[in-house]
Motif scaffolding. Sequence first.
Motif, mmCIF file in Angstrom:
data_model
loop_
_atom_site.group_PDB
_atom_site.id
_atom_site.type_symbol
_atom_site.label_atom_id
_atom_site.label_comp_id
_atom_site.label_asym_id
_atom_site.label_seq_id
_atom_site.Cartn_x
_atom_site.Cartn_y
_atom_site.Cartn_z
ATOM 1 N N GLU A 203 0.850 -1.197 0.000
ATOM 2 C CA GLU A 203 0.000 0.000 0.000
ATOM 3 C C GLU A 203 0.883 1.242 0.000
ATOM 4 O O GLU A 203 1.767 1.396 0.829
ATOM 5 N N ILE A 204 0.617 2.137 -0.932
ATOM 6 C CA ILE A 204 1.368 3.391 -1.038
ATOM 7 C C ILE A 204 0.366 4.536 -0.986
ATOM 8 O O ILE A 204 -0.478 4.665 -1.883
ATOM 9 N N THR A 205 0.433 5.343 0.068
ATOM 10 C CA THR A 205 -0.450 6.500 0.199
ATOM 11 C C THR A 205 0.307 7.751 -0.237
ATOM 12 O O THR A 205 1.259 8.177 0.405
ATOM 13 N N ILE A 206 -0.122 8.309 -1.352
ATOM 14 C CA ILE A 206 0.561 9.476 -1.923
ATOM 15 C C ILE A 206 0.074 10.730 -1.197
ATOM 16 O O ILE A 206 -1.135 10.977 -1.126
ATOM 17 N N PRO A 207 0.969 11.524 -0.640
ATOM 18 C CA PRO A 207 0.555 12.688 0.158
ATOM 19 C C PRO A 207 -0.100 13.763 -0.692
ATOM 20 O O PRO A 207 0.287 13.978 -1.847
ATOM 21 N N PRO A 208 -1.110 14.469 -0.127
ATOM 22 C CA PRO A 208 -1.714 15.582 -0.859
ATOM 23 C C PRO A 208 -0.747 16.753 -0.936
ATOM 24 O O PRO A 208 0.212 16.842 -0.178
ATOM 25 N N LEU A 209 -1.031 17.671 -1.830
ATOM 26 C CA LEU A 209 -0.136 18.797 -2.067
ATOM 27 C C LEU A 209 -0.035 19.703 -0.838
ATOM 28 O O LEU A 209 1.022 20.291 -0.584
ATOM 29 N N ARG A 210 -1.109 19.814 -0.035
ATOM 30 C CA ARG A 210 -1.062 20.700 1.126
ATOM 31 C C ARG A 210 -0.082 20.210 2.182
ATOM 32 O O ARG A 210 0.338 20.977 3.046
ATOM 33 N N LEU A 211 0.296 18.911 2.130
ATOM 34 C CA LEU A 211 1.261 18.373 3.090
ATOM 35 C C LEU A 211 2.678 18.370 2.527
ATOM 36 O O LEU A 211 3.603 17.905 3.196
ATOM 37 N N ARG A 212 2.853 18.844 1.321
ATOM 38 C CA ARG A 212 4.203 18.935 0.747
ATOM 39 C C ARG A 212 4.341 20.228 -0.057
ATOM 40 O O ARG A 212 4.766 20.229 -1.204
ATOM 41 N N LYS A 213 3.968 21.327 0.590
ATOM 42 C CA LYS A 213 3.986 22.617 -0.091
ATOM 43 C C LYS A 213 5.396 23.091 -0.424
ATOM 44 O O LYS A 213 5.579 23.988 -1.247
ATOM 45 N N ASP A 214 6.414 22.466 0.219
ATOM 46 C CA ASP A 214 7.788 22.813 -0.139
ATOM 47 C C ASP A 214 8.107 22.459 -1.595
ATOM 48 O O ASP A 214 9.082 22.965 -2.167
ATOM 49 N N ASP A 215 7.281 21.583 -2.160
ATOM 50 C CA ASP A 215 7.499 21.186 -3.558
ATOM 51 C C ASP A 215 6.860 22.162 -4.544
ATOM 52 O O ASP A 215 7.033 22.011 -5.767
ATOM 53 N N LEU A 216 6.103 23.148 -4.041
ATOM 54 C CA LEU A 216 5.386 24.060 -4.933
ATOM 55 C C LEU A 216 6.298 24.792 -5.921
ATOM 56 O O LEU A 216 5.990 24.841 -7.121
ATOM 57 N N PRO A 217 7.415 25.415 -5.455
ATOM 58 C CA PRO A 217 8.258 26.132 -6.424
ATOM 59 C C PRO A 217 8.750 25.254 -7.575
ATOM 60 O O PRO A 217 8.714 25.657 -8.750
ATOM 61 N N GLU A 218 9.196 24.042 -7.245
ATOM 62 C CA GLU A 218 9.698 23.143 -8.291
ATOM 63 C C GLU A 218 8.578 22.711 -9.232
ATOM 64 O O GLU A 218 8.767 22.630 -10.458
ATOM 65 N N ILE B 144 0.596 33.369 -2.127
ATOM 66 C CA ILE B 144 -0.789 32.924 -2.316
ATOM 67 C C ILE B 144 -0.844 31.408 -2.531
ATOM 68 O O ILE B 144 -1.692 30.710 -1.980
ATOM 69 N N LEU B 145 0.081 30.901 -3.357
ATOM 70 C CA LEU B 145 0.098 29.457 -3.615
ATOM 71 C C LEU B 145 0.386 28.681 -2.338
ATOM 72 O O LEU B 145 -0.183 27.609 -2.101
ATOM 73 N N TYR B 146 1.269 29.203 -1.472
ATOM 74 C CA TYR B 146 1.574 28.549 -0.195
ATOM 75 C C TYR B 146 0.376 28.596 0.741
ATOM 76 O O TYR B 146 0.172 27.689 1.560
ATOM 77 N N SER B 147 -0.422 29.640 0.665
ATOM 78 C CA SER B 147 -1.523 29.824 1.612
ATOM 79 C C SER B 147 -2.742 28.975 1.262
ATOM 80 O O SER B 147 -3.611 28.771 2.103
ATOM 81 N N TYR B 148 -2.805 28.489 0.020
ATOM 82 C CA TYR B 148 -3.980 27.739 -0.437
ATOM 83 C C TYR B 148 -3.838 26.258 -0.081
ATOM 84 O O TYR B 148 -2.751 25.696 -0.103
ATOM 85 N N GLN C 213 -10.512 29.917 -3.129
ATOM 86 C CA GLN C 213 -10.385 30.173 -1.694
ATOM 87 C C GLN C 213 -10.154 31.653 -1.421
ATOM 88 O O GLN C 213 -10.597 32.197 -0.422
ATOM 89 N N PHE C 214 -9.457 32.347 -2.346
ATOM 90 C CA PHE C 214 -9.101 33.737 -2.096
ATOM 91 C C PHE C 214 -10.156 34.711 -2.590
ATOM 92 O O PHE C 214 -10.196 35.842 -2.161
ATOM 93 N N LYS C 215 -11.037 34.281 -3.468
ATOM 94 C CA LYS C 215 -12.082 35.181 -3.943
ATOM 95 C C LYS C 215 -13.076 35.490 -2.829
ATOM 96 O O LYS C 215 -13.717 36.527 -2.813
ATOM 97 N N ALA C 216 -13.214 34.544 -1.864
ATOM 98 C CA ALA C 216 -14.164 34.742 -0.774
ATOM 99 C C ALA C 216 -13.526 35.438 0.427
ATOM 100 O O ALA C 216 -14.212 35.816 1.366
ATOM 101 N N LEU C 217 -12.215 35.565 0.447
ATOM 102 C CA LEU C 217 -11.547 36.174 1.593
ATOM 103 C C LEU C 217 -11.646 37.689 1.535
ATOM 104 O O LEU C 217 -11.328 38.291 0.522
ATOM 105 N N PRO C 218 -12.086 38.308 2.620
ATOM 106 C CA PRO C 218 -12.113 39.778 2.641
ATOM 107 C C PRO C 218 -10.709 40.323 2.776
ATOM 108 O O PRO C 218 -9.846 39.691 3.374
ATOM 109 N N GLU C 219 -10.482 41.481 2.210
ATOM 110 C CA GLU C 219 -9.171 42.100 2.288
ATOM 111 C C GLU C 219 -9.032 42.869 3.615
ATOM 112 O O GLU C 219 -8.916 44.088 3.668
ATOM 113 N N LYS C 220 -9.111 42.134 4.754
ATOM 114 C CA LYS C 220 -8.928 42.754 6.079
ATOM 115 C C LYS C 220 -8.398 41.713 7.041
ATOM 116 O O LYS C 220 -8.424 40.506 6.746
#
Length: 569
Positions: A423-438, A465-469, A505-512
């Motif tokens: 069994e191989i459980t592939i991690p979701p992107l939110r748990l490996r955000k360090d990989d986002l730049p690459e 923004i990409l890190y925050s999502y 996710q960011f369209k619903a966030l208020p700018e405050k």
Amino acid sequence: MLNNRIKVAIIGIGDDAISVYNLLKNLKDIEVASFFNIYDEILPSNLLKENNIVFHNSLDKIFRINGLDIVINAVKDTKVEEKLKQIRGNVSIIETGSVNLMVRLFQEKQELLKIKGIQGELSTILNSIQEAVEVAGKDGVIKYLNPAFVRVTGIPAEERIGKNVLEASPDGALAMALRTGKNVFGHRTKVGGSNAEVISNASPIIIDGSLEGAVVVFQHFTDVMKLMDELKQRTSQIENLSDKFGQVTTCKYGFSDIIGESNELKKCMQLAEKSARSNTTVLLLGESGTGKELFAHAIHHVSSRREKPFIKVNCAAIPENLLESEFFGYAKGAFTGAVKSKIGKFELANGGTIFLDEIGDMNLALQGKLLRVLQEMEFEKVGGNQTIHVDVRVVAATNRNLREMIRNGNFREDLYYRLNVVEITIPPLRLRKDDLPELVDNLIVKLNRKLGKKVQGISKDAEEILYSYDWPGNVRELENVVERVMVTVDDEVLKKKHFVQHVSQFKALPEKDIDLMPIEQMEQLLIKKALSKFGNTVEGKRRAAQALNISLATLYNKLKKAKFENSNI
């Protein structure tokens, strides 16, 4: 013996003279002693090779030849004829008229030799072919039949040749061709005088517009049927191979195509590479868009089966009533519209790997049949009774909770354990955000080629923004967002404003600023959100703890402390 031979001299070295020489040279009682070349023509090379022939340039020397018996004049010239009248003694003179007759006889002899050679070749061909051949004259009298005729019909040649085919086989193709003067094709009948049922083709023999006879070629009916059966089998094989060729694919990706340096991803890749070296069944788990298919391709790519087919089946995309025929194929006539047999995915994957994507969407009835294939590596086509044996490595994938489905009776437990060897459980992107730049850099390079753009990268605020999502759609959603931005923007650097309008996710966030609250209350809100997303089961809590980056024990302690266990979260 030589003194008893007739000595001959030939006047001229033209075509007629050479023809006369060729006619006489092999006769034992004749010696061609001399040639008289009175016109200074070039001597033929074949005559130069004859050492015992003397060539003269002057006709006067003809009177000096001792023992000359015959002079053959192949030149029509009055001066020559006058000169020959001066010859005395017992010398015979054959003039040009007689020479023409000799030349004609020689030419006819040569034509007869050619015809005899052609007849020999034709006889050899007819005697060697497997089809029966029979020839009759225009009066119907049978003139020829080959050995195959005797073999097919059992009628001896001496009992057939000389008989009239119009009486012996009046309904046969040969008789029909003689009566009508037309070709006859595919005529089925019995040969007169035998019980041999044959398929015949016959043609009239027309010479100078006149019917001179006819010829028939035929085979035994059973031989034709055997050929037709073989043709059907070969046609079926060609169709199956054509279908197979059109469906067989190979893997497109290797482990080098999996982008990321996070520890969670590296652990998955190491386990996948180890399992790839064996024939072990692999179960890939993970949310939608995490790259389960990419891992399946990579596992096949490094396995010993990499030169064999890689067949993908999306269990969620095929209607339930068609899944079985897609997996195992169907026999011709198995149902209305099955005009030919179909090769199933497992048979296509023989020797290679089959990737069962979205295995959790398979119905229970088909799960039982799949279990048999995994255990015995054999199955029958839908509507067929022949057992087909295969050698297939199975890689399955799902984004569903199979353990929960087992508890609810929607997935077979025995199949689960057969699939879940590794069994191989592939991690979701939110748990490996360090990989986002690459990941983003790699996407920009690919999309630049695809879209014809010249994007250099993204700005720092866009990166934040990409890190925050949370990326609920994982890498697939990231690919979609980056491509949408690059399609609509012509800038060389992608900025925050470009991404905000594409990330929901960011369209619903208020700018405050977010209202301040106690940390414990914030923890409770995050735990509630995680459990509502992953569920209140043991598996759900495990995944919630993983998403919150805390241990499962810590999660249980916080739940107990806040008395969440009695709540409805």
